[in-house]
Design an enzyme around this catalytic site. Structure first.
Site, PDB file in Angstrom:
ATOM      1  N   SER A   1       0.805  -1.223   0.000  1.00  0.00           N
ATOM      2  CA  SER A   1       0.000   0.000   0.000  1.00  0.00           C
ATOM      3  C   SER A   1       0.836   1.270   0.000  1.00  0.00           C
ATOM      4  O   SER A   1       0.312   2.361  -0.245  1.00  0.00           O
ATOM      5  CB  SER A   1      -0.948   0.012   1.215  1.00  0.00           C
ATOM      6  OG  SER A   1      -0.203   0.067   2.424  1.00  0.00           O
TER       7      SER A   1
ATOM      8  N   ARG B   1      -2.387  -4.228   5.356  1.00  0.00           N
ATOM      9  CA  ARG B   1      -3.329  -4.234   6.476  1.00  0.00           C
ATOM     10  C   ARG B   1      -4.467  -3.240   6.288  1.00  0.00           C
ATOM     11  O   ARG B   1      -5.596  -3.488   6.700  1.00  0.00           O
ATOM     12  CB  ARG B   1      -2.569  -3.932   7.773  1.00  0.00           C
ATOM     13  CG  ARG B   1      -3.424  -4.018   9.027  1.00  0.00           C
ATOM     14  CD  ARG B   1      -2.575  -3.866  10.265  1.00  0.00           C
ATOM     15  NE  ARG B   1      -1.820  -2.621  10.274  1.00  0.00           N
ATOM     16  CZ  ARG B   1      -1.046  -2.227  11.280  1.00  0.00           C
ATOM     17  NH1 ARG B   1      -0.899  -2.998  12.346  1.00  0.00           N
ATOM     18  NH2 ARG B   1      -0.397  -1.080  11.213  1.00  0.00           N
TER      19      ARG B   1
ATOM     20  N   ASP C   1      -3.677  -8.595   7.807  1.00  0.00           N
ATOM     21  CA  ASP C   1      -2.589  -8.313   8.745  1.00  0.00           C
ATOM     22  C   ASP C   1      -1.623  -9.492   8.717  1.00  0.00           C
ATOM     23  O   ASP C   1      -1.964 -10.597   9.149  1.00  0.00           O
ATOM     24  CB  ASP C   1      -3.154  -8.108  10.151  1.00  0.00           C
ATOM     25  CG  ASP C   1      -2.089  -7.720  11.175  1.00  0.00           C
ATOM     26  OD1 ASP C   1      -0.888  -7.760  10.841  1.00  0.00           O
ATOM     27  OD2 ASP C   1      -2.459  -7.391  12.315  1.00  0.00           O
TER      28      ASP C   1
ATOM     29  N   TYR D   1      14.746  -4.695  15.799  1.00  0.00           N
ATOM     30  CA  TYR D   1      14.499  -4.917  14.373  1.00  0.00           C
ATOM     31  C   TYR D   1      15.429  -5.951  13.748  1.00  0.00           C
ATOM     32  O   TYR D   1      14.990  -6.835  13.004  1.00  0.00           O
ATOM     33  CB  TYR D   1      14.673  -3.569  13.677  1.00  0.00           C
ATOM     34  CG  TYR D   1      14.564  -3.544  12.184  1.00  0.00           C
ATOM     35  CD1 TYR D   1      13.353  -3.757  11.540  1.00  0.00           C
ATOM     36  CD2 TYR D   1      15.679  -3.223  11.394  1.00  0.00           C
ATOM     37  CE1 TYR D   1      13.252  -3.680  10.155  1.00  0.00           C
ATOM     38  CE2 TYR D   1      15.585  -3.141  10.009  1.00  0.00           C
ATOM     39  CZ  TYR D   1      14.375  -3.368   9.394  1.00  0.00           C
ATOM     40  OH  TYR D   1      14.286  -3.293   8.034  1.00  0.00           O
TER      41      TYR D   1
ATOM     42  N   LYS E   1      15.236  -9.567  10.870  1.00  0.00           N
ATOM     43  CA  LYS E   1      15.790  -9.523   9.524  1.00  0.00           C
ATOM     44  C   LYS E   1      16.911 -10.550   9.344  1.00  0.00           C
ATOM     45  O   LYS E   1      17.061 -11.130   8.265  1.00  0.00           O
ATOM     46  CB  LYS E   1      16.286  -8.107   9.219  1.00  0.00           C
ATOM     47  CG  LYS E   1      15.158  -7.075   9.149  1.00  0.00           C
ATOM     48  CD  LYS E   1      14.148  -7.446   8.059  1.00  0.00           C
ATOM     49  CE  LYS E   1      13.108  -6.371   7.829  1.00  0.00           C
ATOM     50  NZ  LYS E   1      12.192  -6.686   6.715  1.00  0.00           N
TER      51      LYS E   1
ATOM     52  N   SER F   1      10.943   6.452   2.548  1.00  0.00           N
ATOM     53  CA  SER F   1       9.535   6.055   2.503  1.00  0.00           C
ATOM     54  C   SER F   1       8.800   6.609   3.718  1.00  0.00           C
ATOM     55  O   SER F   1       9.426   7.132   4.651  1.00  0.00           O
ATOM     56  CB  SER F   1       9.441   4.526   2.511  1.00  0.00           C
ATOM     57  OG  SER F   1       9.947   4.035   3.743  1.00  0.00           O
TER      58      SER F   1
END
Length: 347
Positions: free
Chosen positions: A50, A73, A102, A202, A206, A239
């Site tokens: 999105s 989502r 989701d 985070y 990853k 972004s």
């Protein structure tokens, strides 16, 4: 994401020049390899579609003739994204669909793949690209363990669940064996190659994705069906997600990645698609990511054995200077600002 730009230039101009030559050689070889991931007439399912990189990838693949299934989502954001992607279509008969889901919900992917298959004339999507993810940078002792679990739920399990569902479909005993491969694309981050302070919530999610991708890229070789696994390692993407990160990111993290290359979502998507069309397994999207890749290949598939082996020898020397610089900055930050518990917390 660690900043090594200034460090590379410090010892001499030889190392970055040699690295650039290796990257250029790799790209030149790709010019003669043909398109390994044609999408015209194929159906591509993209999570995290999105906004940001996911939306850019959807637009660019639509412009190449792909039918697109957008997954995210927010139903409202998806409806807006669908209009943008439709406007990018190459052919009037392309088909587009959106599915609000989701990805952190347990076992979300199997019913999603079933619904996508039904929409796609009872054919599973030809390409699945998992891009959905988020980051809330914090120092480890300042974060809650709930944050770590949330990152794992979205970034790792969101992709792992989808990978499990689509591979069960593509690799089932009744699935057709075709000359053209199916493509599963995971999206991780350059922090899975080298991480820095601030990415404790985070980075584990990853790094885990890299381990899953390396494992699955070998497992699919056992099946008669033609399935390719790829993993994409973006760096700093300008972004909406990056803007949200910057509001809470620790100052030491901003300092260390200050001179990293910054790319728009369109630039990252374009570089990723080009590498995927070249057949690359281990996709990096700028020169810094490529250097980091060469320094951390381990047991991962090589994109090109000659270039990657020579590059790995070079980068093993580069890391001597990189770590000296980064660790010095971290210690200097601690001496200047005192105990991290005294730092002003971001709102």
């Amino acid at each position: 994401m660690a900043s090594i730009t200034s460090t590379l230039a410090a010892p001499s101009i030889l190392l970055p020049t040699a690295a650039a030559l290796l990257v250029a050689s790799s790209c030149a070889m790709g010019l003669f390899s043909g398109n390994k991931m044609p999408v015209d007439g194929k159906t591509v399912l993209i999570t995290g579609a999105s906004e940001g990189m996911g939306l850019s990838a959807a637009k660019q693949l639509a412009a190449k003739g792909a039918n697109i299934i957008l997954v995210s989502r927010s139903a409202e954001k998806l409806q807006a994204a669908l209009k943008v992607v439709k406007a990018s279509a190459k052919n009037p008969d392309q088909r587009f669909h959106h599915m609000p889901v989701d990805v952190s919900s347990p076992s979300y992917a199997e019913p999603l793949i079933a619904a996508a298959t039904a929409w796609n004339n009872n054919q599973a999507p030809d390409i699945v690209w998992c891009i959905a993810g988020f980051s809330v940078p914090q120092l480890f002792t300042e974060m809650s363990m709930d944050s770590l679990r949330r990152h794992m739920d979205v970034n790792f399990y969101g992709t792992a669940d989808m990978s499990h569902a689509i591979l069960k479909s593509w690799l089932s005993p009744s699935a057709p064996v075709t000359p053209e491969p199916k493509h599963l694309i995971m999206t991780t981050s350059t922090v899975a190659l080298y991480t820095i302070p601030g990415y404790a919530p985070y980075a584990p999610s990853k790094w885990a994705l890299r381990g899953l991708a390396d494992t699955l890229s070998q497992e699919v070789l056992m099946y008669p069906q033609n399935v390719k696994v790829h993993v994409v390692y973006p760096g700093t993407i300008l972004s909406p997600g990056f803007a949200r990160e910057q509001q809470v990111k620790p100052e030491i993290t901003k300092t260390l990645e200050h001179s990293d290359p910054q790319q728009t979502p369109d630039e990252v998507a374009a570089a990723s698609i080009k590498a995927l069309e070249n057949g690359d397994y281990f996709v990096t999207v700028n020169w810094l990511g490529n250097l980091m890749r060469l320094g951390m290949l381990g047991g991962s598939f090589r994109n090109n054995w000659v270039v990657d082996t020579l590059g790995a020898w070079l980068v093993s020397i580069v890391w001597i200077f990189v770590q000296f610089d980064l660790h010095g900055k971290i210690r200097a930050h601690g001496k200047k600002h005192g105990h991290p518990s005294t730092y002003k917390q971001s709102a």
